[in-house]
Scaffold this active site. Structure first.
Site, PDB file in Angstrom:
ATOM      1  N   CYS A  23      39.528  48.029   6.589  1.00  0.00           N
ATOM      2  CA  CYS A  23      38.838  48.242   7.879  1.00  0.00           C
ATOM      3  C   CYS A  23      37.793  47.170   8.118  1.00  0.00           C
ATOM      4  CB  CYS A  23      38.149  49.606   7.907  1.00  0.00           C
ATOM      5  SG  CYS A  23      39.234  51.012   7.806  1.00  0.00           S
ATOM      6  N   GLN A  44      56.413  53.128  13.587  1.00  0.00           N
ATOM      7  CA  GLN A  44      54.990  52.997  13.886  1.00  0.00           C
ATOM      8  C   GLN A  44      54.165  53.990  13.069  1.00  0.00           C
ATOM      9  OE1 GLN A  44      53.717  50.623  15.428  1.00  0.00           O
ATOM     10  NE2 GLN A  44      55.100  49.854  16.993  1.00  0.00           N
ATOM     11  N   ASP A  76      60.666  44.262  21.251  1.00  0.00           N
ATOM     12  CA  ASP A  76      59.584  44.630  20.326  1.00  0.00           C
ATOM     13  C   ASP A  76      59.873  43.921  19.007  1.00  0.00           C
ATOM     14  OD1 ASP A  76      57.515  45.765  18.964  1.00  0.00           O
ATOM     15  OD2 ASP A  76      58.317  47.802  18.939  1.00  0.00           O
ATOM     16  N   CYS A 136      53.325  43.437  18.114  1.00  0.00           N
ATOM     17  CA  CYS A 136      52.303  43.689  17.102  1.00  0.00           C
ATOM     18  C   CYS A 136      51.512  42.422  16.805  1.00  0.00           C
ATOM     19  CB  CYS A 136      52.940  44.225  15.814  1.00  0.00           C
ATOM     20  SG  CYS A 136      54.118  43.077  15.056  1.00  0.00           S
TER      21      CYS A 136
END
Length: 550
Positions: free
Chosen positions: A174, A360, A472, A499
């Protein structure tokens, strides 16, 4: 020994914990002026002449460095050959003021020495903050550093009470837990803005204003897949195992990579993962600890949140709602066998796929994402007719890179004919099974193997003026051959889900340039671009671009 980090604070790295990333150790040099050192210096110069590969992570960072230093400064350094003359020594401690954030979420600061323009990249700091950092590697016009201390925080952005993970500031997973969610979404919009500015090569007038990022309904507890890992016991530990006390050996780390290194750090749970994953991960850790000496090599674990795949699903008609099955589909389990089947519900639809395949990882945002793609079509009804001269509504959908059929299946009610295209036979098998699982007849939806050399040949019977193309692709984006085929096929609408917004921007630019100057109704325009937050608390953003013939 350092005190353990607590949730609610950035865990800056104490001196005793600093580790050099693999491949980033300082080079041992020979005596200055020696033949060996001269030879090495020449080799380094030859190796460093090329700029980063376009659209690579290094290239994305390079564009951020140019933005901070200025094009003229960078051009002069390249011309003078001084772009590798770092003003910093290895492990030098410096005080810096953060100028901004890179697209990767890392902070970027400019050296205070105006006579020697340089930048420093470091994690977990925010614009306007003054920090103390330690240099661990030098590169072209920038150095990488570990954050040691936040000297002066930015109270308008930073609120460490928002942090919900005790490993934040050390774990590489993160970057943004200290920020409000609204700020995170705005930062991600800026990443999309920069991507189109830096990589599309389109004039400003050709790029519409980037829309606000669509947030995730869940900001924690959303990840439906995690892959922690650990190493096998070293030889020295095997020799002394009989003398070890009970409990986890000091050398054993089960978790994720430490920020900036390839070293694993010990992590007991992840607040981004769904509850069922954490409930399974904890006892799995304990079992590994008890049996660690049975492992001969390192292991990458797999945990996937799944609806119970053993519950039978009765046959469904095309328009049956899955709500009737909700009582049978409420139980979540954690799948750890890569060869097992994962079951997932997206709105009214059920999907099954092998645990080791791609799907996903944030289920909570998939309905907003698929609904947004649906609304990009000129009409949401295949029975609508045009009586005012407007383009006819689409009747056919081509889903390239269709995977397990997420978009093809969720969008199928809005088309007469749907074709998913894939190179992977395993994906075609999963997608075909999912269409049957959801009661979609085979005369309406098919999944076909597309040859990369002529991928649109398998849908050659589709009328381009009534066809929507959805792509995609993987992070590398589309190659020139695919774009050439796309332009030749010339369907009415292209929806590009990505992405990697940087390769998306590059590809969109190529598509528009390939049709510019053509007659009305034959050239593509970029109608909209919008980011989607599939990974809250991180810097990652996905994006959807809509192109239309005009």
């Amino acid at each position: 020994m350092a005190e353990p980090a607590q949730a609610g604070q950035v865990h800056t790295i104490p001196e005793s914990e600093l580790e050099l990333p693999s491949g980033k150790k300082p080079r041992l040099v020979s005596k200055p002026g020696s033949k060996k050192e001269c030879k090495r210096a020449k080799q380094r110069r030859e190796k460093k002449t090329g700029l980063p590969e376009p659209c690579s992570s290094e290239d994305v960072l390079w564009r951020d460095i140019i933005a901070v230093l200025g094009k003229d400064v960078v051009s002069k350094a390249l011309e003078d050959g001084t772009e590798f003359d770092s003003p910093f020594e290895f492990h030098q401690e410096v005080e810096l003021e953060i100028a901004g954030l890179c697209s990767s979420g890392e902070a970027i600061a400019r050296s205070s020495d105006d006579q020697h323009p340089w930048t420093v990249i470091l994690p977990f700091a925010l614009p306007g903050e003054k920090v103390r950092a330690r240099i661990y590697r030098n590169a072209r016009l920038h150095s990488f550093a570990d954050l040691l201390e936040i000297v002066t925080p930015n109270p308008e952005l930073r609120d460490d009470s928002r942090i919900q993970c005790r490993y934040f500031g050390t774990c590489a997973g993160c970057q943004y837990q200290m920020l409000s969610y609204e700020t995170q979404l705005e930062l991600k919009r800026e990443v999309v803005v920069k991507a189109y500015k830096n990589f599309s090569e389109l004039p400003e007038a050709s790029v519409p204003p980037i829309l606000f990022t669509v947030g995730s309904p869940l900001q924690y507890g959303y990840r439906t897949k995690i892959t922690p890992h650990f190493e096998a016991p070293p030889k020295s530990a095997r020799k002394t195992q009989s003398t070890e006390t009970e409990g986890k050996p000091e050398w054993l780390k089960i978790g994720f990579n430490r920020m900036g290194t390839s070293k694993t750090m010990d992590i007991e749970d992840c607040p981004l993962a769904t509850p069922v994953i954490n409930d399974t991960y904890r006892p799995t850790r304990e079992n590994i600890i008890k049996n660690i000496y049975t492992y001969k090599r390192g292991v990458s674990l797999l945990f996937r949140d799944s609806l119970d795949p053993t519950v039978p699903i009765p046959p469904r008609e095309d328009n049956d709602s899955v709500d009737a099955l909700s009582s049978a589909l409420e139980k979540h389990v954690c799948i750890t066998d890569p060869k097992a089947t994962v079951r997932e519900k997206v709105g009214r639809w059920i999907f099954e796929y092998p645990a080791n395949s791609f799907f996903q990882n944030n289920n909570s945002v998939l309905v907003p994402l698929t609904d947004y793609v649906r609304d990009a079509f000129p009409s949401s009804s295949v029975t609508t007719t045009s009586s005012d001269g407007a383009p006819p509504p689409p009747t056919h959908l081509v889903d390239a890179y269709c995977g397990a059929g997420l978009f093809a299946i969720t969008l199928s009610p809005h088309f007469q004919t749907v074709a998913g295209i894939e190179l992977s036979q395993d994906s075609i098998k999963s997608a075909t099974h999912n269409a049957e699982l959801n009661g979609i007849p085979s005369d309406k939806i098919t999944f076909r193997a597309g040859d990369a050399a002529d991928i649109f040949k398998v849908v050659g019977e589709f009328p381009p003026e009534r066809t929507v193309l959805l792509i995609d692709p993987p992070r590398k984006g589309c190659d020139d051959n695919f774009i050439r085929q796309l332009v030749n096929f010339r369907c009415a609408t292209v929806v590009y889900v990505s992405c990697n917004v940087h390769t998306q921007a590059r590809d969109v630019g190529k598509i528009l340039k390939a049709t510019e100057g053509e007659e009305v109704g034959r050239r593509y325009v970029l109608e909209s671009v919008r980011g989607f937050d599939l990974f809250p608390q991180t810097a990652h953003v996905e994006s959807v671009a809509v192109l239309r013939l005009a």
